[in-house]
Design an enzyme around this catalytic site. Sequence first.
Site, PDB file in Angstrom:
ATOM      1  N   TYR A  41     -50.966  -4.370 -65.102  1.00  0.00           N
ATOM      2  CA  TYR A  41     -51.756  -3.146 -65.216  1.00  0.00           C
ATOM      3  C   TYR A  41     -51.101  -2.022 -64.416  1.00  0.00           C
ATOM      4  O   TYR A  41     -50.958  -0.889 -64.899  1.00  0.00           O
ATOM      5  CB  TYR A  41     -53.171  -3.398 -64.718  1.00  0.00           C
ATOM      6  CG  TYR A  41     -54.083  -2.195 -64.795  1.00  0.00           C
ATOM      7  CD1 TYR A  41     -54.451  -1.651 -66.022  1.00  0.00           C
ATOM      8  CD2 TYR A  41     -54.591  -1.600 -63.638  1.00  0.00           C
ATOM      9  CE1 TYR A  41     -55.296  -0.549 -66.105  1.00  0.00           C
ATOM     10  CE2 TYR A  41     -55.440  -0.504 -63.703  1.00  0.00           C
ATOM     11  CZ  TYR A  41     -55.788   0.019 -64.937  1.00  0.00           C
ATOM     12  OH  TYR A  41     -56.613   1.114 -65.009  1.00  0.00           O
ATOM     13  N   SER A  65     -54.061   5.556 -63.019  1.00  0.00           N
ATOM     14  CA  SER A  65     -55.046   4.877 -62.176  1.00  0.00           C
ATOM     15  C   SER A  65     -54.456   4.680 -60.790  1.00  0.00           C
ATOM     16  O   SER A  65     -53.229   4.644 -60.617  1.00  0.00           O
ATOM     17  CB  SER A  65     -55.385   3.507 -62.784  1.00  0.00           C
ATOM     18  OG  SER A  65     -56.063   2.682 -61.866  1.00  0.00           O
TER      19      SER A  65
END
Length: 336
Positions: free
Chosen positions: A204, A178
């Site tokens: 994350y 990501s």
Amino acid sequence: MARRRLPSMTHGNSSQSDRPRIISPLAPRADAAEVVRGVDLKGKTAVVTGGASGLGTETARALLLAGAHVILPVRDRAKGERVAAELRQSTGGTVELVDLDLGSLASVRRGAAEIRQLAPRIHILINNAGVMATPQSRTVDGFETQFGTNHLGHFLLTRELLPALMAAAPARVVALTSSGHRRSDIVWDDLNFERRPYDPWDAYGQSKTANALFAVGLTQRYADQGLTANAVHPGGIMTGLQKFVPLEDQRRMGWQDEHGTLNPVFKTPAEGASTSVWAATSPQLYGVGGLFLEDLQHSTPLDESAPNPLFGYKPYALDHESARRLWALSEALVGE
């Protein structure tokens, strides 16, 4: 039949920026069905994690349309059955489910053993599942949830499926990363936020950096035996991944307005799945690994001076020494 050796370019030891860029002839927002038009996957098996929703479902759909036999490891069996039934009906393809929770190493081992029984040869593995911005928590094995699920669960799954992947070589692994990787490199001395304040986005980011480094590490080790991996950033897609992000935060970050209208940079799930499917099937990427891919192309280093840059990776996400270090650490953490 002797296994075909791949060209030396697959070793994953040269800088991504040193290679000619690989760009699909399709538009950056083409959907996954366009990517597989003309692709024949009959007789091939693909495993897609997170296939019971969002990107995973659309990734599986495209592979089925191309003729692949698809196995979906799922945590929620009932939800998986509903999705599998719809995929069978809409594509005419063969879908099988395996119970597997990436947040449990024991579950990953059990699920992987079942997958190997179903498919002694696996041509494509797409490590698509993930969690994002979770409240501070631990997996059943004691790892920070996002690192444990997004990275370690997939690391162990891939390791457990290596015999089937090698038997099908040339085979490909796709690791979903990501743009969130930009939030954090690997914090080697505090992976689990035991000494620093927990930040869900830093956690994350660390897990997504780990996903990209995993693709580099796998390619370093197995490319000359016919197994390569690439990291894929699918873009912004509104799926169940955002369930831990409050609506007010989504508005503050510009993801959607007060009327619920999404920012036009967001892709549909079918558009978001396209780069994963391209990485898994395109002749352009035959024997090529260790790259960061997005928008159906080989990405470039992030331009920090660009206003609101949407494209590009931070070099630490593809650092070869970090990839080797993470591989060794991950082996130790999962008990290999």
